[in-house]
Design an enzyme around this catalytic site. Structure first.
Site, PDB file in Angstrom:
ATOM      1  N   GLU A   1      91.594  50.969  11.003  1.00  0.00           N
ATOM      2  CA  GLU A   1      92.212  51.026   9.487  1.00  0.00           C
ATOM      3  C   GLU A   1      93.339  51.879   9.177  1.00  0.00           C
ATOM      4  OE1 GLU A   1      93.410  49.327   6.468  1.00  0.00           O
ATOM      5  OE2 GLU A   1      92.567  48.708   8.474  1.00  0.00           O
TER       6      GLU A   1
ATOM      7  N   HIS B   1      98.107  36.363   7.088  1.00  0.00           N
ATOM      8  CA  HIS B   1      98.974  37.963   7.629  1.00  0.00           C
ATOM      9  C   HIS B   1      99.943  37.572   9.689  1.00  0.00           C
ATOM     10  CE1 HIS B   1      98.456  42.412   7.870  1.00  0.00           C
ATOM     11  NE2 HIS B   1      99.014  42.025   6.659  1.00  0.00           N
TER      12      HIS B   1
ATOM     13  N   HIS C   1      95.631  51.901  11.700  1.00  0.00           N
ATOM     14  CA  HIS C   1      96.591  50.943  11.799  1.00  0.00           C
ATOM     15  C   HIS C   1      97.688  51.330  10.796  1.00  0.00           C
ATOM     16  CE1 HIS C   1      98.251  46.727  11.404  1.00  0.00           C
ATOM     17  NE2 HIS C   1      97.957  46.638  10.640  1.00  0.00           N
TER      18      HIS C   1
ATOM     19  N   HIS D   1      91.239  24.289  16.552  1.00  0.00           N
ATOM     20  CA  HIS D   1      92.668  25.667  17.071  1.00  0.00           C
ATOM     21  C   HIS D   1      92.227  25.090  18.926  1.00  0.00           C
ATOM     22  CE1 HIS D   1      94.513  28.837  18.767  1.00  0.00           C
ATOM     23  NE2 HIS D   1      93.175  29.436  19.203  1.00  0.00           N
TER      24      HIS D   1
ATOM     25  N   HIS E   1      94.592  38.212  24.651  1.00  0.00           N
ATOM     26  CA  HIS E   1      95.038  36.581  24.084  1.00  0.00           C
ATOM     27  C   HIS E   1      95.829  36.844  22.518  1.00  0.00           C
ATOM     28  CE1 HIS E   1      93.642  32.445  23.500  1.00  0.00           C
ATOM     29  NE2 HIS E   1      93.728  32.430  21.904  1.00  0.00           N
TER      30      HIS E   1
END
Length: 305
Positions: free
Chosen positions: A60, A125, A63, A216, A278
């Site tokens: 975290e 996001h 990032h 999806h 992906h």
């Protein structure tokens, strides 16, 4: 000439930086590290620099650091490209988009840390970060003058390709959103088989998580077939316009790899490397589709097909 060389390298670095932000955000989500720094922002666990480093804190906090550093790069790139290439009509618009959506995604991330957000909001996001990445990517392509190499100002694009390009580019954002929703609702492994939720029987989803997962998959199947059809159309009618011909062939290759990694994510029970690959592939596909949209505005004459 020397300034142009430096601008190209700077734009390339900024593009890689934006890609790292995208993958870093996906890594935070996939490893459940979003609360690694607690409810503190921009600090971490009550400190400017945390002294107790766990895996979640490392992911975290790293990032956040990357986002801050790349944000400075994007600001410099936006101003630099605005001054150097302001005569190119797309430059100012893309520079604005890159900064605006980078700030917006940072604020959404901060809001999630401070107050929490619903799954359907959090799913935006990644998509917002994707728009910022794509803006930087297109800005970089302008700086490298890809259009001169392929002479895109003399493109001839027919109505069939034009409307399918616009449609599939817009639809790809739906695929991105549903994929992000799968992650944020913890629906990734609700269906342990592929392509059906349960390969021993064909049934409708029985709960929200199965609807999200299978929704999806259905969206991904449609974009695969759609891009395959467009690539075949370009193969038949646009061999003389190489940027369109090769662009759609590459798009088909990427969407095929995207579908393959999506399958492997399920079959390998969320292998982290495959899951990040992906995310990388859908980012590249969205960027390429947006570039094809940009090319539409440069079509000077129309074909009948």
């Amino acid at each position: 000439m020397q300034q142009s060389k430096y601008l190209k390298w700077f734009a390339f670095a900024a593009t890689i930086g934006m890609l790292l932000i995208l993958l870093g955000g996906a890594l935070v989500t996939k490893t459940d590290s979003g609360m690694g720094c607690g409810r503190n922002w921009p600090g971490c666990n009550g400190q400017l620099i945390p002294d107790k480093i766990t895996t979640e804190v490392l992911i975290e906090f790293s990032h956040r650091l990357v986002t801050g550093a790349v944000g400075i790069l994007i600001l410099i790139l936006s101003v630099w490209s605005w001054r150097a290439l302001g005569h190119v009509r797309e430059t100012k618009f893309l520079a604005f988009l890159a900064m605006f959506f980078l700030i917006l995604q940072a604020l959404i991330g901060a809001a999630q840390v401070k107050w929490g957000q619903g799954d359907f909001i959090l799913a935006l996001h990644f998509g917002i970060s994707l728009i910022s990445f794509t803006s930087v990517l297109l800005l970089t392509l302008l700086i490298f003058e890809v259009d001169r190499k392929f002479d895109t100002h003399k493109l001839r694009i027919g109505k069939t390709l034009k409307w399918n390009t616009i449609g599939v580019a817009l639809y790809s954002y739906v695929v991105v959103y549903t994929g992000a929703l799968v992650r944020h609702t913890d629906s990734s492994l609700i269906c342990s088989d592929w392509p059906l939720c349960r390969n021993d029987q064909f049934t409708l989803p029985t709960n929200m998580y199965e609807w999200v997962q299978m929704g999806h998959r259905s969206a991904a199947a449609l974009i695969f077939l759609w891009i395959a059809g467009i690539a075949w159309h370009a193969f038949k009618h646009y061999k003389d316009q190489k940027v369109l011909y090769y662009g759609w062939i590459i798009a088909f290759i990427i969407v095929t790899l995207q579908a393959t990694t999506g399958m492997l994510v399920v079959l390998t029970k969320l292998n982290l490397f495959i899951a990040l690959l992906h995310s990388l592939l859908i980012s590249l596909l969205f960027g390429l589709l947006c570039y094809m949209i940009l090319l539409l505005s440069r079509s000077r004459s129309k074909m009948t097909k």
